[in-house]
Scaffold this motif. Structure first.
Motif, mmCIF file in Angstrom:
data_model
loop_
_atom_site.group_PDB
_atom_site.id
_atom_site.type_symbol
_atom_site.label_atom_id
_atom_site.label_comp_id
_atom_site.label_asym_id
_atom_site.label_seq_id
_atom_site.Cartn_x
_atom_site.Cartn_y
_atom_site.Cartn_z
ATOM 1 N N LEU A 17 0.884 -1.412 0.019
ATOM 2 C CA LEU A 17 0.114 -0.018 0.013
ATOM 3 C C LEU A 17 0.793 1.272 0.128
ATOM 4 O O LEU A 17 0.494 2.386 -0.593
ATOM 5 N N ILE A 18 2.194 1.175 0.683
ATOM 6 C CA ILE A 18 2.599 2.628 0.517
ATOM 7 C C ILE A 18 4.252 2.383 0.176
ATOM 8 O O ILE A 18 5.192 3.050 0.969
ATOM 9 N N ALA A 19 4.308 1.402 -0.564
ATOM 10 C CA ALA A 19 5.688 1.359 -1.518
ATOM 11 C C ALA A 19 6.704 0.993 -0.354
ATOM 12 O O ALA A 19 7.909 1.550 -0.720
ATOM 13 N N THR A 20 6.601 0.370 0.817
ATOM 14 C CA THR A 20 7.566 -0.440 1.538
ATOM 15 C C THR A 20 8.168 0.984 2.358
ATOM 16 O O THR A 20 9.199 0.789 2.701
ATOM 17 N N ARG A 21 7.691 1.920 2.571
ATOM 18 C CA ARG A 21 8.202 3.265 3.089
ATOM 19 C C ARG A 21 8.179 3.291 4.647
ATOM 20 O O ARG A 21 8.733 4.151 5.154
ATOM 21 N N ILE A 279 1.887 9.119 0.395
ATOM 22 C CA ILE A 279 2.273 8.173 -0.446
ATOM 23 C C ILE A 279 1.073 7.273 -0.870
ATOM 24 O O ILE A 279 1.115 6.869 -1.999
ATOM 25 N N LEU A 280 0.196 6.941 -0.136
ATOM 26 C CA LEU A 280 -0.888 5.980 -0.266
ATOM 27 C C LEU A 280 -1.877 6.549 -1.319
ATOM 28 O O LEU A 280 -2.261 7.701 -1.316
ATOM 29 N N ASP A 281 -2.037 5.731 -2.287
ATOM 30 C CA ASP A 281 -2.742 6.143 -3.532
ATOM 31 C C ASP A 281 -4.174 5.345 -3.438
ATOM 32 O O ASP A 281 -4.340 4.217 -3.113
ATOM 33 N N PRO A 282 -5.313 5.934 -3.481
ATOM 34 C CA PRO A 282 -6.662 5.261 -3.555
ATOM 35 C C PRO A 282 -6.641 4.213 -4.379
ATOM 36 O O PRO A 282 -7.339 3.145 -4.031
ATOM 37 N N MET A 300 3.929 -4.614 -6.596
ATOM 38 C CA MET A 300 4.297 -3.854 -7.955
ATOM 39 C C MET A 300 3.373 -2.910 -8.236
ATOM 40 O O MET A 300 3.936 -1.791 -8.731
ATOM 41 N N LEU A 301 1.945 -2.703 -7.851
ATOM 42 C CA LEU A 301 1.219 -1.933 -8.409
ATOM 43 C C LEU A 301 1.564 -0.559 -7.502
ATOM 44 O O LEU A 301 1.430 0.514 -8.067
ATOM 45 N N SER A 302 1.867 -0.577 -6.142
ATOM 46 C CA SER A 302 2.071 0.597 -5.465
ATOM 47 C C SER A 302 3.365 1.288 -5.688
ATOM 48 O O SER A 302 3.390 2.295 -5.939
#
Length: 653
Positions: A17-21, A279-282, A300-302
């Motif tokens: 969901l937040i690209a591993t951040r 960072i979180l994209d709907p 992969m999507l995030s």
């Protein structure tokens, strides 16, 4: 039969969901509670965490493992390992694979979930043997997907190969949430009857089927399920722990986990999640029925969305999804899991952004066609293969057998940074990223949580603290700066803006800061207020969208431009004899120059490689569109390049 639960919030939950951040510092306060829930394991390392720690969080991933192991005493720690790829994006030689796994076990990993993107057992044998040798529990994973060439019979055959290698558990790794309830029942049922090993099911909620598939898997005898607490669940992530534990309560599959502790964990991560709204994209949080077409997995999507934002191309998301399906077909239907997800996804993005399919083919795509990632599951597009590698024949046998040892060279490379053996392994996996991290560490720049980069409106502040000093980083070209805000230092990227301004990329947003252009390469003035609502911030006009053309179309002519890498740049190298207008060579997308293969005065043929551009974690070989002589090079290795200005020029000959 009691079902066990693996909690993924420390790795795949936030990767999806937040690209591993999420930072280590944000994990530590809740670890003791996590350890008291009664989970089978905590998945907390491997996958993209290694890369992101070094590249974005300025953290040592080895130190993350040590800190978590020090606190978590009752629950097994689990990592995701990409077979011969380890936690990187290419095959590494056996000496690196063996030592990496030894150090991972020594620092705290109990369970190694080992998979290969194309389900080629040859790419997993070295890692499986190494993990068994050091006493690790090995989950041999099947990369699950749906395609014309994937059948339940092939999955069972592959599981038997894994059993023959000595794995302890079979994992069904459904990274895109494609497994239907009926397929979950059938596959688990056959595995239990024919392979006779414990079965662990991992899925995502991308298609919305995962919670139901989990229930049918329980009915078929599944032993372990992957979940994540609800703040980082649903969408492209795993089913929520609370929901699955609650649904199985008072059934034969009751997990027996402490729900009060789970809710405490959930409440904690709900607060953490609030810091990542930027960072979180709907898109990543919703159910996407198109997943059955593009099959892009959660992690992969995030990351794909993050890449598109970096390219200022989020409006082309739907185009990229369609192109991903086409690229996957061209490559013989590989399951979309790292590194093949990155390979397919990056090629799709490049095709869309450049406007010409396969105009630029990343090195990793070429290596895939060469067989360096293993045997493609199905037939590849021979026309694209020819465009990528010509008449070269794909290798036979195990790809890693052709790799020379690298560990000793890595140990030597980290000596100037007082590097440990773990540092050498980090360098072997990500050389340039690791070096950048070592340099920051030597300067006393410590880990910085991604939430520190929140735009002020998300923090509830009226404005960022006064930027007292925004100076060029010593030894770097004019686009890389350090900004001091109060007592903290942050990296920012600066590029030419309007006539009297520069763009400052900071906190996931772009600000236009007014200044005296003459001082742009020395000291940025007028950066005292970078809040989004300030008048200094001007909306950016999107670049025109190129139309995607077929691969056989002629390449688009590259035209000269102006900007920080133009002839006035400090790294301009011009031969007086060769100087002239020439044809400008622009990068097809923003990225970092990691290698330059030519020098001023060199004669080049059309198709000769000029330089290597790292973009979206892939290395792209940029070749010459014409025959000619290199007349000008305006950039150096390690510098960032954008599309606005040519990085070199070639005089036609």
């Amino acid at each position: 039969m009691k079902v066990k639960i693996t909690e993924t919030v420390l790795r795949d939950g936030h990767q999806s969901l937040i690209a591993t951040r999420m930072s280590t510092g944000e994990m530590i306060p809740i670890l003791e509670t996590l350890d008291q829930v009664g989970y089978f394991s905590l998945e907390m390392w491997g996958g993209a965490t290694f890369d992101v720690c070094l590249r974005f969080l300025n953290e040592d991933p080895w130190e993350r493992l040590r800190q978590i192991r020090k606190i978590v005493k009752n629950t097994k720690l689990q990592m995701l390992l990409r077979g011969q790829n380890l936690v990187g994006y290419r095959h590494y030689p056996d000496d690196v694979v063996n030592r990496f796994i030894e150090k991972a076990k020594e620092n705290g990993i109990d369970i190694f979930r080992i998979f290969d993107a194309v389900n080629d057992i040859r790419n997993m044998t070295a890692a499986i043997k190494a993990a068994k040798r050091v006493g690790g529990i090995v989950e041999g994973a099947i990369s699950y997907t749906v395609s014309p060439v994937h059948t339940i019979e092939k999955f069972i055959k592959f599981a038997m190969e894994l059993k023959d290698q000595g794995v302890d558990i079979i994992c069904i790794k459904d990274m895109a949430g494609l497994i239907s309830p009926a397929a979950a029942f059938d596959l688990v049922n056959h595995l239990k009857k024919e392979v006779k090993l414990p079965v662990h099911l991992h899925s995502h909620c991308s298609s919305g089927m995962a919670p139901i598939s989990y229930l049918t898997a329980c009915e078929a005898g599944v032993d372990i399920l992957d979940t994540t607490v609800s703040p980082f669940a649903w969408g492209t992530s795993q089913p929520p722990t609370e929901t699955i534990v609650g649904a199985l309560k008072d059934t034969p599959y009751d997990t027996g986990l402490d729900m009060e502790k789970i809710l405490e964990v959930s409440e904690y991560f709900q607060k953490i999640k609030q810091g990542y709204k930027h960072i979180l994209d709907p898109i990543a949080e919703r159910v996407d029925p198109k997943i059955m077409l593009h099959q892009i997995p959660g992690g992969m999507l995030s990351n794909l969305l993050s890449q598109l934002k970096a390219q200022n191309a989020t409006d082309r998301y739907e185009e990229v999804l369609k192109e991903t399906a086409e690229v996957r077909k061209d490559l013989g239907y590989p399951p979309l899991v790292t590194p093949t997800s990155q390979i397919v996804g990056t090629q799709a993005v490049v095709n869309v952004i450049t406007g010409v399919r396969y105009k630029v083919i990343p090195k990793e795509v070429k290596d895939y066609f060469k067989g360096l990632y293993g045997q493609p599951p199905g037939p590849v597009n021979e026309e694209i293969k020819m465009k990528a590698i010509g008449n070269a024949e794909p290798i036979k046998g195990r790809a890693a057998d052709g790799l020379a040892p690298e560990l000793n060279a890595a140990l030597e490379a980290v000596k100037p940074y007082n590097g440990t053996e773990e540092d050498a392994l980090s360098y072997a996996l990500f050389p340039q990223v690791a070096i950048d991290f070592f340099k920051k560490r030597s300067q006393g720049i410590g880990p910085t949580p991604a939430s520190e980069f929140l735009p002020p409106s998300a923090k509830g502040e009226e404005k960022i603290k006064e930027a007292s000093d925004v100076k060029m980083k010593q030894g770097k070209e004019p686009r890389d700066y350090v900004i001091n805000l109060g007592n903290k230092r942050f990296d920012v990227t600066v590029s030419r803006g309007g006539e009297n301004s520069v763009y400052v990329d900071f906190g996931g947003k772009r600000y236009e800061v007014n200044l005296d252009v003459a001082t742009a390469t020395q000291n940025i003035q007028g950066a005292k207020d970078l809040r989004p609502e300030t008048p200094a911030v001007k909306p950016q006009t999107p670049e025109p969208k190129p139309e995607i053309k077929k691969a056989e179309d002629k390449p688009v002519k590259l035209t000269p431009g102006a900007g920080p890498h133009s002839a006035e740049g400090p790294y301009n190298r011009v031969s007086p004899e060769q100087s002239g207008a020439g044809q400008g060579i622009n990068v097809p997308m923003p990225g970092k120059i990691v290698d330059i293969r030519v020098k001023v005065g060199d004669r080049v043929k059309r198709g000769n490689i000029l330089f290597i551009l790292e973009a979206m974690k892939m290395q792209n070989e940029i070749d010459s569109p014409i025959d000619g002589v290199v007349s000008e090079i305006t950039i150096q290795v390690g510098a960032n390049a954008d599309t606005a200005a040519p990085v070199m020029r070639i005089n036609p000959a």
